[in-house]
Design a protein around this motif. Structure first.
Motif, PDB file in Angstrom:
ATOM      1  N   SER A   2       0.826  -1.200   0.000  1.00  0.00           N
ATOM      2  CA  SER A   2       0.000   0.000   0.000  1.00  0.00           C
ATOM      3  C   SER A   2       0.867   1.260   0.000  1.00  0.00           C
ATOM      4  O   SER A   2       2.068   1.224   0.259  1.00  0.00           O
ATOM      5  CB  SER A   2      -0.919   0.014   1.227  1.00  0.00           C
ATOM      6  OG  SER A   2      -0.151   0.131   2.402  1.00  0.00           O
ATOM      7  N   THR A  25      -3.876   3.724   0.461  1.00  0.00           N
ATOM      8  CA  THR A  25      -4.471   2.900  -0.584  1.00  0.00           C
ATOM      9  C   THR A  25      -4.519   1.437  -0.161  1.00  0.00           C
ATOM     10  O   THR A  25      -3.833   1.009   0.769  1.00  0.00           O
ATOM     11  CB  THR A  25      -3.669   2.999  -1.888  1.00  0.00           C
ATOM     12  OG1 THR A  25      -2.434   2.270  -1.738  1.00  0.00           O
ATOM     13  CG2 THR A  25      -3.369   4.448  -2.247  1.00  0.00           C
ATOM     14  N   GLY A  26      -5.306   0.662  -0.891  1.00  0.00           N
ATOM     15  CA  GLY A  26      -5.293  -0.781  -0.732  1.00  0.00           C
ATOM     16  C   GLY A  26      -4.113  -1.394  -1.467  1.00  0.00           C
ATOM     17  O   GLY A  26      -3.381  -0.712  -2.194  1.00  0.00           O
ATOM     18  N   ASN A  28      -2.573  -4.282  -4.206  1.00  0.00           N
ATOM     19  CA  ASN A  28      -2.966  -4.943  -5.448  1.00  0.00           C
ATOM     20  C   ASN A  28      -4.207  -4.306  -6.071  1.00  0.00           C
ATOM     21  O   ASN A  28      -5.024  -4.993  -6.685  1.00  0.00           O
ATOM     22  CB  ASN A  28      -3.192  -6.439  -5.239  1.00  0.00           C
ATOM     23  CG  ASN A  28      -1.895  -7.203  -5.056  1.00  0.00           C
ATOM     24  OD1 ASN A  28      -0.847  -6.596  -4.876  1.00  0.00           O
ATOM     25  ND2 ASN A  28      -1.962  -8.509  -5.100  1.00  0.00           N
ATOM     26  N   HIS A  29      -4.336  -3.018  -5.884  1.00  0.00           N
ATOM     27  CA  HIS A  29      -5.386  -2.239  -6.530  1.00  0.00           C
ATOM     28  C   HIS A  29      -4.780  -1.399  -7.638  1.00  0.00           C
ATOM     29  O   HIS A  29      -3.605  -1.052  -7.600  1.00  0.00           O
ATOM     30  CB  HIS A  29      -6.047  -1.279  -5.527  1.00  0.00           C
ATOM     31  CG  HIS A  29      -7.093  -1.914  -4.680  1.00  0.00           C
ATOM     32  ND1 HIS A  29      -7.883  -1.199  -3.807  1.00  0.00           N
ATOM     33  CD2 HIS A  29      -7.507  -3.194  -4.576  1.00  0.00           C
ATOM     34  CE1 HIS A  29      -8.724  -2.010  -3.193  1.00  0.00           C
ATOM     35  NE2 HIS A  29      -8.511  -3.225  -3.633  1.00  0.00           N
ATOM     36  N   ILE A  31      -5.208   2.249  -8.595  1.00  0.00           N
ATOM     37  CA  ILE A  31      -5.748   3.456  -7.967  1.00  0.00           C
ATOM     38  C   ILE A  31      -5.686   4.601  -8.971  1.00  0.00           C
ATOM     39  O   ILE A  31      -4.610   4.945  -9.459  1.00  0.00           O
ATOM     40  CB  ILE A  31      -4.965   3.841  -6.694  1.00  0.00           C
ATOM     41  CG1 ILE A  31      -5.013   2.710  -5.662  1.00  0.00           C
ATOM     42  CG2 ILE A  31      -5.519   5.128  -6.079  1.00  0.00           C
ATOM     43  CD1 ILE A  31      -3.709   1.982  -5.495  1.00  0.00           C
ATOM     44  N   SER A 178      -1.226  -5.473 -12.718  1.00  0.00           N
ATOM     45  CA  SER A 178      -1.830  -5.230 -11.403  1.00  0.00           C
ATOM     46  C   SER A 178      -2.188  -6.509 -10.666  1.00  0.00           C
ATOM     47  O   SER A 178      -2.610  -6.452  -9.505  1.00  0.00           O
ATOM     48  CB  SER A 178      -3.082  -4.365 -11.551  1.00  0.00           C
ATOM     49  OG  SER A 178      -4.148  -5.095 -12.137  1.00  0.00           O
ATOM     50  N   THR A 182       0.605  -3.098  -6.854  1.00  0.00           N
ATOM     51  CA  THR A 182      -0.262  -1.943  -6.661  1.00  0.00           C
ATOM     52  C   THR A 182       0.098  -0.914  -7.727  1.00  0.00           C
ATOM     53  O   THR A 182       1.263  -0.588  -7.908  1.00  0.00           O
ATOM     54  CB  THR A 182      -0.064  -1.330  -5.262  1.00  0.00           C
ATOM     55  OG1 THR A 182      -0.446  -2.298  -4.283  1.00  0.00           O
ATOM     56  CG2 THR A 182      -0.906  -0.078  -5.081  1.00  0.00           C
ATOM     57  N   CYS A 197      -9.943   1.147 -12.679  1.00  0.00           N
ATOM     58  CA  CYS A 197      -9.600   1.439 -11.284  1.00  0.00           C
ATOM     59  C   CYS A 197     -10.559   0.824 -10.274  1.00  0.00           C
ATOM     60  O   CYS A 197     -11.779   0.907 -10.423  1.00  0.00           O
ATOM     61  CB  CYS A 197      -9.555   2.950 -11.074  1.00  0.00           C
ATOM     62  SG  CYS A 197      -8.309   3.762 -12.109  1.00  0.00           S
ATOM     63  N   GLN A 198      -9.970   0.216  -9.237  1.00  0.00           N
ATOM     64  CA  GLN A 198     -10.764  -0.264  -8.096  1.00  0.00           C
ATOM     65  C   GLN A 198     -10.876   0.797  -6.999  1.00  0.00           C
ATOM     66  O   GLN A 198     -11.705   0.677  -6.104  1.00  0.00           O
ATOM     67  CB  GLN A 198     -10.118  -1.509  -7.482  1.00  0.00           C
ATOM     68  CG  GLN A 198     -10.137  -2.743  -8.364  1.00  0.00           C
ATOM     69  CD  GLN A 198      -8.877  -2.887  -9.175  1.00  0.00           C
ATOM     70  OE1 GLN A 198      -7.816  -2.423  -8.778  1.00  0.00           O
ATOM     71  NE2 GLN A 198      -8.981  -3.520 -10.320  1.00  0.00           N
ATOM     72  N   GLU A 199     -10.043   1.817  -7.108  1.00  0.00           N
ATOM     73  CA  GLU A 199      -9.966   2.830  -6.047  1.00  0.00           C
ATOM     74  C   GLU A 199      -9.718   4.181  -6.716  1.00  0.00           C
ATOM     75  O   GLU A 199      -8.974   4.264  -7.706  1.00  0.00           O
ATOM     76  CB  GLU A 199      -8.805   2.466  -5.122  1.00  0.00           C
ATOM     77  CG  GLU A 199      -8.806   3.131  -3.778  1.00  0.00           C
ATOM     78  CD  GLU A 199      -7.774   2.494  -2.839  1.00  0.00           C
ATOM     79  OE1 GLU A 199      -7.344   3.198  -1.916  1.00  0.00           O
ATOM     80  OE2 GLU A 199      -7.398   1.327  -3.044  1.00  0.00           O
ATOM     81  N   LEU A 213     -13.813   3.598  -3.006  1.00  0.00           N
ATOM     82  CA  LEU A 213     -13.703   2.406  -3.833  1.00  0.00           C
ATOM     83  C   LEU A 213     -14.714   2.481  -4.975  1.00  0.00           C
ATOM     84  O   LEU A 213     -15.835   2.994  -4.799  1.00  0.00           O
ATOM     85  CB  LEU A 213     -13.955   1.149  -2.999  1.00  0.00           C
ATOM     86  CG  LEU A 213     -12.980   0.868  -1.863  1.00  0.00           C
ATOM     87  CD1 LEU A 213     -13.437  -0.363  -1.084  1.00  0.00           C
ATOM     88  CD2 LEU A 213     -11.567   0.677  -2.384  1.00  0.00           C
TER      89      LEU A 213
END
Length: 236
Positions: A2, A25-26, A28-29, A31, A178, A182, A197-199, A213
């Motif tokens: 992260s 951040t999360g 493995n996202h 962003i 990804s 990350t 994007c997940q975030e 998210l």
């Protein structure tokens, strides 16, 4: 894997580029880091990569503080700047071997071939960089960013100036990368955000306007597309 930013502030003379921004951040996202021109995106990215020193606040990559542990932190980062500076007279294979030597990789020849395959540069690997299309130059930039297998990729507008086919190719490559990294990327293309994007983090005038998210977007902004959300948060 992260990214953690706390009370990060940066000024250029009288202008405050970043005003005590904070986010985590999360892992493995992908962003999306969004904002108008001059919002502070590139400044944030350059601080995260250690190019610009921290003025106030802190930045951590995978728990490592960029100020306290600069070299280990930088080793865990791959960076593709917006300008993508490349040596146009070098061959693709040549520049990748050069980068591998800079990272002191023990398996450099094997890693270069792995990265060439991963980024789809097989047919271009014996060409000079100056002969490549912009799409393939971006692939070379990504290959250089991942040659040392970093845990975090920081990509500053990686699809700017590409044609629609090239954009799809680079997006697909980012999605592949990804799976075990990350990816922190800036873009002005809202469709890209929706697809990738997940975030999402939105910055405006050096301040974080929202961080959410993608799965929560409809609950938070019912009926709004990303373009609508972007305008709503940055049109002031």
């Amino acid at each position: 894997m992260s990214i953690e930013v706390r009370e990060l502030t940066k000024s250029y003379k009288q202008q405050k580029a970043l005003d005590a921004i904070s986010f985590t951040t999360g892992s493995n996202h992908i962003i999306g880091f969004l904002g108008p021109n001059g919002a502070g995106k590139s400044t944030t990215m350059k601080i995260l990569t250690g190019i610009i020193p921290v003025e106030q606040g802190s930045c951590k990559i995978n728990g490592l503080d960029i100020q306290e542990n600069p070299l280990p932190t930088k080793r865990s980062i791959g960076y593709l700047p917006e300008s993508n500076p490349l040596y146009s007279d070098m061959y693709v294979q040549e520049i990748l071997h050069f980068e591998a030597r800079l990272h002191n990789l023990s398996n450099s020849a094997q890693r270069v071939q792995e990265v060439i395959a991963l980024t789809g540069l097989q047919a271009e690997q014996h060409k000079r960089i100056g002969q490549l299309s912009k799409g393939f130059k971006q692939r070379v930039g990504l290959a250089l960013a991942i040659i040392h297998d970093p845990e975090v990729l920081i990509l500053d507008e990686p699809t700017t100036g590409l044609d629609p086919n090239q954009i799809i190719e680079i997006r697909t490559l980012i999605q592949q990368l990804s799976t075990n990294k990350t990816v922190f990327l800036s873009t002005h293309i809202m469709q890209e955000v929706e697809v990738l994007c997940q975030e999402i983090i939105i910055i405006h005038k050096g301040q974080i306007k929202d961080h959410f998210l993608s799965v929560d977007r409809e609950d938070k902004y019912p009926g709004l597309h990303m373009e609508d959300i972007f305008v709503k948060l940055t049109n002031s």
